[in-house]
Each structure stands twice: as structure tokens, then as C-alpha cells.
Enzyme design. Structure first.
Site, mmCIF file in Angstrom:
data_model
loop_
_atom_site.group_PDB
_atom_site.id
_atom_site.type_symbol
_atom_site.label_atom_id
_atom_site.label_comp_id
_atom_site.label_asym_id
_atom_site.label_seq_id
_atom_site.Cartn_x
_atom_site.Cartn_y
_atom_site.Cartn_z
ATOM 1 C CE LYS A 12 24.099 47.964 -18.479
ATOM 2 N NZ LYS A 12 24.188 47.795 -16.956
ATOM 3 C CD1 TRP A 20 22.380 66.817 -16.708
ATOM 4 C CD2 TRP A 20 23.223 65.417 -18.417
ATOM 5 N NE1 TRP A 20 21.591 65.597 -16.851
ATOM 6 C CE2 TRP A 20 21.944 64.899 -17.910
ATOM 7 C CE3 TRP A 20 23.587 64.982 -19.605
ATOM 8 C CZ2 TRP A 20 21.325 63.822 -18.423
ATOM 9 C CZ3 TRP A 20 23.052 63.862 -20.058
ATOM 10 C CH2 TRP A 20 21.737 63.070 -19.440
ATOM 11 C CG HIS A 43 1.422 36.469 -6.436
ATOM 12 N ND1 HIS A 43 0.379 35.669 -6.053
ATOM 13 C CD2 HIS A 43 2.372 35.758 -6.334
ATOM 14 C CE1 HIS A 43 1.034 34.660 -5.169
ATOM 15 N NE2 HIS A 43 2.092 34.585 -5.717
ATOM 16 C CG ASN A 62 31.340 70.230 -13.003
ATOM 17 O OD1 ASN A 62 30.805 70.720 -14.069
ATOM 18 N ND2 ASN A 62 31.982 69.109 -13.194
ATOM 19 C CB CYS A 70 28.473 69.329 -15.499
ATOM 20 S SG CYS A 70 26.994 69.995 -15.523
HETATM 21 C C1 F6R Z 1 23.712 51.541 -15.780
HETATM 22 C C2 F6R Z 1 24.485 52.537 -15.020
HETATM 23 C C3 F6R Z 1 23.749 53.286 -14.031
HETATM 24 C C4 F6R Z 1 24.830 53.224 -12.748
HETATM 25 C C5 F6R Z 1 24.251 54.144 -11.814
HETATM 26 C C6 F6R Z 1 25.480 54.247 -10.723
HETATM 27 O O1 F6R Z 1 24.266 50.918 -16.790
HETATM 28 O O2 F6R Z 1 25.546 52.817 -15.714
HETATM 29 O O3 F6R Z 1 22.635 52.922 -13.635
HETATM 30 O O4 F6R Z 1 25.072 51.995 -12.494
HETATM 31 O O5 F6R Z 1 24.241 55.533 -12.214
HETATM 32 O O6 F6R Z 1 26.595 54.902 -11.057
HETATM 33 P P1 F6R Z 1 27.983 54.467 -10.244
HETATM 34 O O7 F6R Z 1 28.375 53.068 -10.224
HETATM 35 O O8 F6R Z 1 29.143 55.269 -11.120
HETATM 36 O O9 F6R Z 1 27.870 55.032 -8.970
#
Ligand code: F6R
Length: 611
Positions: free
Chosen positions: A489, A75, A508, A101, A2
């Protein structure tokens, strides 16, 4: 997640709000809305869908000039994405509008009370109760909008970043924060409020961050902040850092491409002024612990979520190898619920791009409550986690818009490498090894440039496997966090099921899954487990599985590899940083081949501010 934008001033309020919402789109949302105060009534427009779909109805319905307005991207958490559930929400009389939020834990009880008292709630949300509670306080004679808001917030349990508009005081906005960020942008005769500086950075660079338990009354010409117990707080604006710039594509097809290509520059920024070739060490001035304190550490625990957690794993390994201090990584989303045993000789490091991830923030607070020493490894300066930790290493990656994190994750591992060298040199890492690693760190950005130039080759391999329904990502020791990040990714932006395994675990159990339809991406640093990785490749090839080797090593010609992606060799300890880059590119090109919205993958938000 949000997003909130609000504006008070002589400008085109609805246009400014819509532009602010557009700049928050990268965070992910499913619906959006705008509200302004007009002739003692709130007027609002809300839609399920994209901000651009809001533009027409807003243009049609909210023309004219309004001294203030609030807007929101939602969201869905309480209740599905419907127009009725969109913010801003109003009270029954249409006097008060709020955008919120966070999550109100006692919303059900408050909803029941409001309904029992004859109020009519029109949404399924927890947030709507705030509008009703504030309006009730005003009806009961609260002396100001901020007093009414504060009294209403006394009734709620949970987290909030909230902005409030009163149709009877149409040039004023009240904002409040508890656990969900709110920043005020101070303009020249105009004021902006947002949950994320990205929404307002193009208007002003002077900002005031609200602290938890603080409220603000904002008009075009002024802002005043107070605590929940009505004590005035005096807060001078601070300068917004580079982390709030650059929310444009600048000719790139999408933000992920832009951000992958920004990596060499982002790495140079992170390294600037931190390398000390003379002593073969690094300087991390944001860590406020002296050499003796750093030397007395007996353990390091790094925690974060998602890709930040995988970077934490790479970091723990670097620290363990270079400093010989036991180090581990934990998912913050687990750590916060584990009732962790806190040890005064342990250094805890919270790692987060956004600095707003709720699971990570709560883990920081829980650890601090137990007396732990927690430092941050955070990208966004002024973020909640950065401020809660009060010290640490900023990532200097610049703004990251694409949901899939690339340059921030690279700079996380880079920062941990610098920390590992620093801790190592305080202990037993030799000056020669320190100098070798400092030279290696210096070389990394140019080597990343070389990898990025291999784009078409990687794109071709990605297109070859884009129709696979599942993939393995395998790696050992240093290659293991890289494999986990590669799988992450691929799954988040292509929606292909990708699973990461330590290579030697294959035999395993998971080997049973290998056949011609299951490609395996094997991450092979040039290090002492090279033989093990070659054996993994043999096991896969013997079962007909295609092998995509991503390596910094010179592999024997006889190795049964279907496709090879080479990265330059640096030092064994630093090669994992380079090996991560082609996996980003592989995921990206797979997602493009499948026609996915790479910057805004389904079901995901950039910054997960709810727990
Ligand atoms: C993967 C991705 C998420 C963030 C995770 C943590 O590409 O973007 O897995 O890494 O939500 O987010 P931050 O780093 O903002 O705490």
C-alpha cells in the site's frame, strides 16, 4: 486499464460516451477518444491526457445528434501514448471505427500484409489492423457488419473486447469478445456497451455479458448475439448487482477514503447469512462442494496478484491453522507460467477484486485445462474469473474505484477466515473454537470502526515519516502477509520504497540497512510469536532505527517503541484482519502528505487486463 464505452439510441451520444469514460477513469489510462458516424464518414476526437481534456474538442467537433458512437480510454501497450495511437482507430477510408481492449499477438504480420496491399497505417498499435481488416471484408462483399467483423477476427490471434462502428450503417454497433470483457446494457429504447458495468450502471441495471467467442449486433431497440461460427445465441438480460453502484465520492475527499470507511459495512455484507453460531461454523452456499468432498481435500492452493496474493497468503495460513490442511499461496502471475502439477485432491482458489486480472484468469484457465477444481473468491459478479470458476465466494465489498485496494482486500481475508472455519469444522476444529471464531467474525466490523476513528493519530505518525525515502514492514507468521500488504500500500500510493520482511529474517542480512533514517513498521498480533516480535524491535532500536509498532497485544512498557498504533484484540487468528486497517490509513496519510494522487497512482491501473 483500457476501457470501452459505446451507445446506440436517441440520447446525446457524445455526452453519454464522455460520462461513461469518466466512470472508467479509475481503471487508469493515458489517453482517450470518441468516434461517431456522421454523413457516411467517421468523426472522431482523441487526446493524450484526461477525459476532461477531451470534453472541449468533443463539444466543438462532435456537436449534433448521432445515433451511435464508441469511445475508449487507452493504457499504452503497443506504442507510446500519442494522439495517433489513441482509439478509436479507423480504416484508411474512414468508414470503420473500432475501439479495442486486449492484445493481438499477430499484429506485426497483419500490419505488414495491410501495408503490402497498399493500406496506410497511421498508428503503432496492434488494434488499428482490426479496422482495416473489417473494412476489407465489407469491401469484399461481407453481408453484414457482424459477418465482416467475425471474418476479420478469424485472422487475428490474441485477446479482444472490441466495438465496431460503420459510417454506412450509423445506427448499429457490433461488439465481440475473446478474453477481454464486454457487457451490453439494455435500456428503454437505447443500448449501452462497455468493458466494465461501471460505465453504464447509472443508465440501466439490465445487462447481457458476452461470452468468449461471441459477437453482438446492437441497435437502439435490439441486440442479437451469435457465436463466431454464426450460431444464434439467445441471452436474456440479467440484473446488475450492487457491485456496479456507488461510483460517486459522496462528500469524501477521494475514493480511497470512501472505501476505507466503507469497510465495516462491506464486512457486514460479506458476513450476512454466512455465520452459524449454533454449530460454530459458517455457510458458504456459493461453494458447490458437499461436506464429504470438502473433507476429502488434501491441499489448498490460493492464487492472485498483488494485494490479492497477500490476502491469499493470509488465507492459506488461516486454512492451515484452523483446518490443518496444507495450504499455500502463489502469485497467479507466476503460477500460470510454472506448468503447475495439478492434483485432484487439491482445491484451487482464484482471488481477485476485479475478476478481470489477466494473469489470474489465465492461471484459472490453465489449471482447468489440466482438470483442476478451481473456485473463485471474487468481488465483481459477472466478471470473467467469477464466470470461469462458476462457483466460490463473492466478496460483497461493493464497487472499488481507488487503484489501491482496501475494502476488497479486507473482505478477501474475511472470506478466507469463513472458509477456514467451515473446513475446520468439517475436520477437527472443536465446536468451542468454532463458536469463538464465529463470535470473533461477528465482532470484526465494529472493531474496524474503532480503528477508523483513530485517524488523526495515524495521520500524525504518517506525517512524521512522510519524508523517509525507505521503510521496512516486518511481521512474523500471521503478521507477515499483513506486513507485505502494508508495504504494498505504501509503495503504490506514496512511491516510498517499502520492503516487507519476516521479522526473524532481519538478522540474516537486512539488519545492515537499519539506521536512524530507516523506519520499521512492525506488525505484532497478540499471539504465540509475540516474544519474537519484541526481539525484532530490540534489534532495530539497538541500531537507532525508529519503530512503529502496530499491535493488538499489550506490549511491555519497556519495549523500545517510537510510535504505537493499537488495534482492538479479537482472536489471534482474526487479528491480522484488524492489523491491516491502520496500514492502509498510514499509507494513505503518507501519500496525502506528499501530495500524491491517491486514487490514481502513477503507472498503475485498477484492473490489469493485459498479461
Ligand atoms: C493493490 C492493488 C493490486 C491488485 C492486483 C490484483 O492495492 O490494487 O495489487 O490487488 O492488481 O487485482 P485484482 O484483485 O482485481 O485481481
Amino acid at each position: 486499464m483500457c476501457g470501452i464505452v459505446a451507445y446506440a439510441g436517441p440520447g446525446d451520444t457524445t455526452a453519454i460516451l464522455l460520462e461513461g469514460l469518466r466512470r472508467l477513469e479509475y481503471r487508469g489510462y493515458d489517453s482517450a477518444g470518441v468516434a461517431v458516424a456522421a454523413r457516411r464518414k467517421i468523426k472522431r476526437v482523441r487526446v493524450v491526457g484526461r477525459v476532461e481534456e477531451l470534453t472541449d474538442p468533443v463539444g466543438a467537433d462532435l456537436t449534433g445528434s448521432y445515433p451511435a458512437g464508441i469511445a475508449h480510454t487507452r493504457w499504452a501497450s503497443h506504442g507510446p501514448a500519442t494522439t495517433a495511437n489513441c482509439h478509436p482507430h479507423t480504416d484508411g477510408s474512414g468508414r470503420i471505427a473500432i475501439a479495442h481492449n486486449g492484445i493481438l499477438d499477430n499484429a506485426e504480420q497483419l500490419r505488414a500484409e495491410i501495408t503490402a496491399a497498399g493500406g496506410v497505417l497511421t498508428s503503432d498499435t496492434d488494434s488499428e489492423v482490426l479496422a482495416h481488416l473489417i473494412a476489407a471484408q465489407l469491401e469484399a462483399g461481407a453481408e453484414s457488419l457482424v459477418a465482416a467483423t467475425s471474418a476479420a477476427l478469424d485472422r487475428v490471434r490474441g485477446t479482444y473486447g472490441v466495438v465496431v462502428l460503420d459510417a454506412r450503417e450509423p445506427d448499429t454497433i457490433v461488439a465481440a469478445r475473446h478474453g477481454s470483457p464486454v457487457v451490453i446494457g439494455v435500456g428503454d429504447g437505447e443500448m449501452f456497451i462497455a468493458s466494465d458495468p461501471a460505465a453504464i450502471a447509472h443508465h440501466t441495471r439490465k445487462v447481457v455479458y458476452l461470452d468468449d467467442g461471441e459477437l453482438a449486433t446492437v441497435t437502439a431497440g435490439d441486440y442479437a448475439t451469435i457465436t463466431r461460427d454464426s450460431r444464434r445465441t439467445i441471452k436474456a438480460p440479467v440484473e446488475l448487482t450492487a457491485a456496479a453502484e456507488g461510483y460517486e465520492l459522496d462528500g469524501y475527499p477521494d475514493f480511497m477514503t470512501r472505501e476505507m470507511h466503507a469497510q465495516p459495512e462491506a464486512m457486514r455484507r460479506a458476513l450476512a447469512g454466512r455465520l452459524d453460531p449454533r454449530w460454530g461454523t459458517t455457510r458458504l452456499d456459493g461453494i458447490l462442494l458437499d461436506a464429504r468432498e470438502l473433507r476429502s481435500l488434501r491441499r489448498v492452493t490460493i492464487f492472485g496478484c498483488g494485494s490479492a496474493y497477500y490476502a491469499a497468503e493470509a488465507g492459506a495460513l488461516l486454512i492451515e491453522q484452523l483446518a490443518r490442511i496444507p495450504a499455500e499461496a502463489q502469485p497467479a502471475s507466476e503460477l500460470r507460467y510454472r506448468n503447475p502439477v495439478v492434483d485432484s485432491d487439491t482445491l484451487y482458489i482464484a482471488v481477485s477484486q476485479s475478476g478481470e486480472t489477466a494473469d489470474t484468469l489465465v492461471a484459472v484457465e490453465e489449471l482447468q485445462r489440466k482438470g483442476a477444481r478451481v473456485i473463485g473468491c471474487v468481488n465483481v459478479v459477472g466478471s470473467s474469473i467469477g464466470r470461469a470458476c462458476g462457483q466460490g465466494m463473492f466478496l460483497h465489498a461493493g464497487p472499488e474505484v481507488s487503484v489501491a485496494s482496501t475494502k476488497a482486500v479486507t473482505n478477501m481475508t474475511l472470506s478466507f477466515a469463513m472458509l477456514a472455519v467451515l473446513l475446520g469444522r468439517i475436520r477437527d476444529l472443536s465446536p468451542a473454537d468454532g463458536a469463538r471464531l464465529v463470535a470473533g467474525l461477528e465482532k470484526l466490523p465494529a472493531q474496524v470502526e474503532q480503528i477508523l476513528a483513530d485517524d488523526e493519530h495515524i495521520a500524525q505518525i504518517a506525517r512524521t515519516y512522510a519524508n523517509a525515502s525507505r521503510m521496512f514492514f516486518l511481521g512474523q507468521v500471521r503478521g507477515w502477509p499483513v506486513a507485505r500488504e502494508g508495504a504494498q500500500k505504501l509503495k503504490e500510493i506514496s512511491y516510498i520504497h517499502a520492503e516487507a520482511y519476516p521479522g526473524s529474517e532481519l538478522k540474516h542480512g537486512p539488519l545492515a540497512l537499519i539506521d536512524e533514517s530507516m523506519p520499521s513498521v512492525v506488525v505484532i498480533p497478540d499471539d504465540d510469536v509475540l516474544e519474537r516480535n519484541l526481539s525484532t524491535i530490540e534489534q532495530i532500536a539497538a541500531r537507532g532505527g525508529p519503530v512503529i509498532a502496530v499491535t493488538s497485544a499489550e506490549l511491555p512498557k519497556s519495549a523500545p517503541i517510537t510510535h504505537m498504533i493499537r488495534v482492538p484484540h479479537n482472536s489471534p487468528e482474526l487479528d491480522p484482519i484488524l492489523l491491516t486497517i491502520p496500514l492502509q490509513m498510514f499509507a494513505y496519510h503518507t501519500a496525502v502528505a506528499l501530495g500524491r494522487d491517491v486514487d490514481k497512482p502513477r503507472n498503475l491501473a485498477k484492473s490489469v487486463t493485459v498479461a
